[in-house]
Design a protein around this motif. Structure first.
Motif, short mmCIF file in Angstrom:
data_model
loop_
_atom_site.label_atom_id
_atom_site.label_comp_id
_atom_site.label_asym_id
_atom_site.label_seq_id
_atom_site.Cartn_x
_atom_site.Cartn_y
_atom_site.Cartn_z
N UNK A 39 0.92 -1.12 0.14
CA UNK A 39 -0.19 -0.08 0.06
C UNK A 39 0.91 1.19 0.11
N UNK A 40 0.48 2.18 -0.66
CA UNK A 40 1.09 3.61 -0.88
C UNK A 40 0.42 4.82 -0.35
N UNK A 41 0.95 5.40 0.34
CA UNK A 41 0.35 6.74 1.05
C UNK A 41 0.76 8.03 0.26
N UNK A 42 0.41 9.04 0.50
CA UNK A 42 0.96 10.30 0.23
C UNK A 42 1.75 10.80 1.13
N UNK A 43 2.02 10.28 2.28
CA UNK A 43 2.92 10.95 3.42
C UNK A 43 4.39 10.94 2.65
N UNK A 44 4.96 11.95 2.94
CA UNK A 44 6.34 12.31 2.38
C UNK A 44 7.28 11.63 3.24
N UNK A 45 8.32 11.07 2.52
CA UNK A 45 9.44 10.27 3.38
C UNK A 45 9.99 9.19 2.83
N UNK A 46 11.09 8.86 3.31
CA UNK A 46 12.12 7.53 2.74
C UNK A 46 11.38 6.39 3.65
N UNK A 47 11.66 5.10 2.85
CA UNK A 47 11.16 3.90 3.27
C UNK A 47 12.20 2.95 3.53
N UNK A 48 12.08 2.26 4.38
CA UNK A 48 13.09 0.96 4.76
C UNK A 48 12.59 -0.27 4.22
N UNK A 49 12.71 -0.71 3.13
CA UNK A 49 12.06 -2.11 2.61
C UNK A 49 13.20 -3.02 2.97
N UNK A 50 12.56 -4.07 3.59
CA UNK A 50 13.49 -5.17 4.00
C UNK A 50 13.29 -6.51 3.42
N UNK A 51 14.26 -7.08 2.69
CA UNK A 51 14.02 -8.56 2.11
C UNK A 51 13.53 -9.48 3.19
N UNK A 52 12.56 -10.26 2.91
CA UNK A 52 11.93 -11.13 3.88
C UNK A 52 11.08 -10.47 4.83
N UNK A 53 10.73 -9.15 5.00
CA UNK A 53 9.66 -8.51 5.97
C UNK A 53 8.70 -7.91 4.90
N UNK A 54 7.77 -8.70 4.74
CA UNK A 54 6.55 -8.11 3.83
C UNK A 54 5.75 -6.91 4.43
N UNK A 55 5.83 -6.79 5.74
CA UNK A 55 5.15 -5.57 6.68
C UNK A 55 6.00 -4.24 6.09
N UNK A 56 7.38 -4.19 5.56
CA UNK A 56 7.94 -3.34 5.13
C UNK A 56 7.21 -2.66 3.85
N UNK A 57 6.28 -3.39 3.23
CA UNK A 57 5.83 -3.05 1.77
C UNK A 57 4.34 -2.21 2.07
N UNK A 58 3.94 -1.87 3.49
CA UNK A 58 2.77 -1.28 3.54
C UNK A 58 2.82 0.17 4.13
N UNK A 59 2.10 1.06 3.82
CA UNK A 59 1.94 2.51 4.30
C UNK A 59 3.41 3.02 3.51
N UNK A 60 3.66 2.69 2.34
CA UNK A 60 4.83 3.35 1.63
C UNK A 60 4.87 4.79 1.67
N UNK A 61 5.65 5.59 1.93
CA UNK A 61 5.60 6.90 1.87
C UNK A 61 6.41 7.31 0.36
N UNK A 62 6.24 8.46 -0.09
CA UNK A 62 6.78 8.96 -1.27
C UNK A 62 6.73 10.38 -1.54
N UNK A 63 7.53 10.84 -2.41
CA UNK A 63 7.68 12.43 -2.74
C UNK A 63 6.77 12.77 -3.57
N UNK A 64 5.80 13.39 -3.51
CA UNK A 64 5.00 14.17 -4.67
C UNK A 64 5.55 15.13 -5.20
#
Length: 81
Positions: A39-64
């Motif tokens: 899932x992807x939000x519109x919250x600004x920021x960086x993400x820490x995506x960790x291999x083997x951790x599917x929870x790190x793929x939720x509430x993904x931040x981005x730069x608009x």
């Protein structure tokens, strides 16, 4: 929504982008139950995506960025963060 995607694409959606970035824990749980893997939000920021951790793929931040932002401007912006 899931049925509409499946009717047209013959596949279930794997990613959901929240309109205006609004999400709740309830919506996150529902999407997980439906098989949405990210899932992807519109919250600004960086993400820490960790291999083997599917929870790190939720509430993904981005730069608009608007159309006027060049590639060079975006790279400068990201280096500051």
């Amino acid at each position: 929504m899931k049925n509409i995607f499946n009717d047209y694409l013959k596949k279930d959606p794997l990613v959901f982008t929240y309109p205006h970035g609004k999400c709740t824990e309830l919506s996150e749980n529902i999407f997980k139950e439906l098989g949405v893997q990210m899932t992807i939000t519109t919250q600004h920021g960086n993400n820490l995506i960790q291999k083997g951790n599917p929870e790190s793929l939720y509430k993904i931040k981005r730069y608009n960025m608007c159309n006027e932002v060049s590639s060079e401007m975006l790279l400068k912006y990201l280096k500051i963060k």
